[in-house]
Design an enzyme around this catalytic site. Structure first.
Site, PDB file in Angstrom:
ATOM      1  N   LYS A 205       0.849  -1.198   0.000  1.00  0.00           N
ATOM      2  CA  LYS A 205       0.000   0.000   0.000  1.00  0.00           C
ATOM      3  C   LYS A 205       0.888   1.253   0.000  1.00  0.00           C
ATOM      4  CE  LYS A 205      -1.853   2.878   2.716  1.00  0.00           C
ATOM      5  NZ  LYS A 205      -1.753   4.111   1.922  1.00  0.00           N
ATOM      6  N   SER A 259       5.509   7.299  10.257  1.00  0.00           N
ATOM      7  CA  SER A 259       5.660   7.998  11.534  1.00  0.00           C
ATOM      8  C   SER A 259       5.613   7.015  12.705  1.00  0.00           C
ATOM      9  CB  SER A 259       4.539   9.025  11.681  1.00  0.00           C
ATOM     10  OG  SER A 259       3.289   8.374  11.657  1.00  0.00           O
ATOM     11  N   THR A 260       6.249   7.411  13.795  1.00  0.00           N
ATOM     12  CA  THR A 260       6.246   6.574  14.995  1.00  0.00           C
ATOM     13  C   THR A 260       4.819   6.415  15.520  1.00  0.00           C
ATOM     14  OG1 THR A 260       8.516   7.101  15.540  1.00  0.00           O
ATOM     15  CG2 THR A 260       7.115   6.446  17.377  1.00  0.00           C
ATOM     16  N   GLY A 263       3.214   3.877  13.491  1.00  0.00           N
ATOM     17  CA  GLY A 263       3.913   2.620  13.790  1.00  0.00           C
ATOM     18  C   GLY A 263       3.307   1.927  14.999  1.00  0.00           C
ATOM     19  N   GLU A 280      10.091   0.941  10.322  1.00  0.00           N
ATOM     20  CA  GLU A 280      11.148   1.937  10.139  1.00  0.00           C
ATOM     21  C   GLU A 280      10.465   3.284  10.358  1.00  0.00           C
ATOM     22  OE1 GLU A 280      13.056   4.771   8.678  1.00  0.00           O
ATOM     23  OE2 GLU A 280      13.039   3.788   6.706  1.00  0.00           O
ATOM     24  N   CYS A 315      13.597  10.595   7.371  1.00  0.00           N
ATOM     25  CA  CYS A 315      13.486  10.173   8.773  1.00  0.00           C
ATOM     26  C   CYS A 315      14.830  10.307   9.481  1.00  0.00           C
ATOM     27  CB  CYS A 315      12.943   8.761   8.854  1.00  0.00           C
ATOM     28  SG  CYS A 315      13.711   7.662   7.686  1.00  0.00           S
ATOM     29  N   GLU A 412       9.986  15.238  15.781  1.00  0.00           N
ATOM     30  CA  GLU A 412      10.381  15.190  14.374  1.00  0.00           C
ATOM     31  C   GLU A 412       9.556  16.207  13.581  1.00  0.00           C
ATOM     32  OE1 GLU A 412       9.448  11.547  12.162  1.00  0.00           O
ATOM     33  OE2 GLU A 412      11.430  11.760  11.237  1.00  0.00           O
TER      34      GLU A 412
END
Ligand code: ADP
Length: 508
Positions: A205, A259-260, A263, A280, A315, A412
């Site tokens: 995706k 993004s975390t 994630g 990642e 990142c 970030e």
């Protein structure tokens, strides 16, 4: 935020080849067939340089994910399917061919990427597209080298018995892969290369902001001769198609880059069937310059490129710049001058050095951080605003006098914004560098080889660049410590994450 300086954006027509690709509505790839979404819905894709719509793309949702997963499962579960009977050598040649075809279509892919994402086409031509090809070429070589071990076993409760024991590496099964918009083609390559090398089947995706090169790559994969159903590509939104893929009970592994925050959602979604997860994620990478750096001019250029490459939408961007006190003023003056000299423009213009951010949402996010930093008392040396009033351009920005607890230092930003601060000694800078929830990358600039190694060993980061930054290679594993992720992309490490180990024990 109000734009301070106007920006003249030339209108550049895409080539007829790219126009042709964009003309027809782009479809989803399931079981070798390009088809509309099951709901019939589509979504618009925009040129970030001016906000114009450039394409309509099928909007897949849970139903399309179901179909794609079923197609992948059918191939994977059929021992007589061409994908499963193919020799490793044949599979390697197929993957190599994908790399070749990417290079054959380099200009078109670079143009499409530039138009969709906003990055300079010149950069896509020398970085994104060749790196993508290289990844497939590198992975092609691994197919014939995925080996297990022969293991001498002792079995204390079976004295005198003899066994022949060994391990095999087998594909995980059906893999769901969800990728971001900052390097759309390259992220697809990082994900698809190892999945194919290890003999899995996949549903990919792409990010909804930038689905175009992944769809073109789907055509290339078909042209290379990968059997139908092995690679399925479903475009759609993260909250619908992405979430359905991460949660799907018939998916054996999900690999995510983004993004975390998302994630963590992927981890939760994956818990239903305990599918394997690799992630990642984000970063807030320290870039440390010691005063004994060899060549100050080159170091300054390196520090500028560490944050401004790809408009800071990396990142691993070197977004926390730490400079030893004696040379702090010189370095930030140099990085600010570099920022001011960057030519902004649409990705397709030959002289553009930095394009727009990818979307309106990113523009708001990045300018929001710029304002927040200044409101919190930090000093903006250059930039700090949107540029122009069309497209999603911002000025490359250098900030100083930010305290370590400010959001611009801790979070970030994912834009061309660097926060610079002086330091006195190694102990201090190692501690401050590691004082982050992230641990993706770090940079060190020094002429003292021993200091470089001592510092590198103490940094909690998946990649440490010494006297360089943003150096990527298909052979070099990449990934994060702490909340920057689980597992590694690239290198041979990634192959372990797409295979299961089977131990076979034969009584003799
Ligand atoms: P960004 O915030 O930089 O846009 P995201 O992490 O939101 O990055 O997006 C990366 C990828 O994750 C995209 O393909 C997006 O569609 C997808 N995504 C977003 N939200 C979800 C979700 N809840 N579940 C699964 N995938 C998601």
């Amino acid at each position: 935020m109000v734009a301070t300086a106007p920006l003249d954006i030339p209108v550049i027509e895409p080539s007829s080849r790219v126009k042709g690709f964009l003309q027809s509505q782009r479809q989803i790839l399931i079981n070798g067939k390009w088809q509309d979404s099951s709901s019939g819905k589509t979504f618009a894709v925009y040129n970030p340089a001016n906000g114009d719509e450039i394409a309509q793309v099928a909007e897949g949702d849970a139903e399309d994910i179901n179909q794609a997963v079923a197609a992948a499962r059918k191939v994977f579960d059929d021992p007589n399917h061409a994908w499963n009977t193919m020799t490793p050598s044949e599979r390697g040649k197929l993957i190599w061919k994908i790399g070749d075809l990417i290079l054959e279509n380099l200009d078109e892919l670079a143009e499409l990427e530039s138009l969709d994402n906003g990055k300079p086409m010149g950069v896509a031509k020398v970085a994104d597209v060749p790196l993508s090809a290289d990844l497939f070429h590198y992975m092609a070589g691994w197919v014939t080298k995925i080996e297990g071990n022969t293991i001498p076993i002792s079995v204390p409760y079976a004295p005198g018995a003899k066994f022949h024991a060994f391990t095999m590496r087998e594909p995980v099964g059906v893999v769901g892969q969800i990728i971001p918009w900052n390097f759309p083609l390259l992220m697809a390559a990082w994900k698809l290369g190892p999945v194919l090398a290890t003999g899995n089947c996949v549903v990919l995706k792409p990010a909804e902001q930038t689905p175009l090169t992944a769809l073109r790559l789907g055509e290339i994969i078909q042209e290379a001769g990968v059997p139908d159903g092995v690679v399925n590509i479903v475009t759609g939104m993260g909250e619908t198609a992405g979430a359905a893929l991460a949660a799907h009970d018939d998916v054996d592994k999900v690999a995510f880059t983004g993004s975390t925050e998302v994630g963590k959602m992927i981890v939760n979604a994956a818990s239903g069937n305990l599918k394997k997860v690799t992630l990642e994620l984000g970063g807030k990478s320290p870039n440390i310059i010691f005063k004994d750096t060899d060549d100050l001019e080159a170091t300054i250029a390196g520090a500028a490129s560490a944050i401004f490459f790809n408009h800071g939408q990396c990142c691993c961007a070197g977004s926390r710049l730490y400079v030893e006190k004696d040379i702090f003023d010189d370095v930030i003056a140099g990085v600010s001058a570099a920022a001011e000299s960057i030519k902004l423009g649409p990705g397709l213009a030959a002289d553009t050095e930095m394009g727009p951010l990818v979307s309106d949402e990113q523009l708001n996010r990045v300018t929001g951080y710029m304002s927040a930093g200044q409101e919190a008392g930090a000093t903006c040396l250059t930039g700090g605003t949107r540029r122009g009033d069309q497209g999603y351009f911002v000025s490359p920005t250098v900030i100083k006098n930010a305290s370590d607890d400010m959001s611009i230092v801790r979070e970030e930003i994912f834009g061309p914004v660097v926060v610079a601060d002086p330091f006195d000694d190694i102990e201090e800078i190692v501690a401050r560098s590691n004082d982050s929830t992230y641990g993706l990358a770090a940079g060190i600039w020094t002429n003292d080889i021993s200091k470089a190694h001592r510092t590198a060993a103490r940094l909690r980061a998946g990649t440490v660049w010494i006297n360089c930054y943003n150096i990527f290679d298909a052979a070099l594993p990449f990934g994060g410590y702490k909340q920057s992720g689980w597992g590694r992309e690239m290198g041979h490490e990634v192959l372990d994450l797409y295979t299961e180990t089977k131990a076979v024990c034969l009584g003799l």
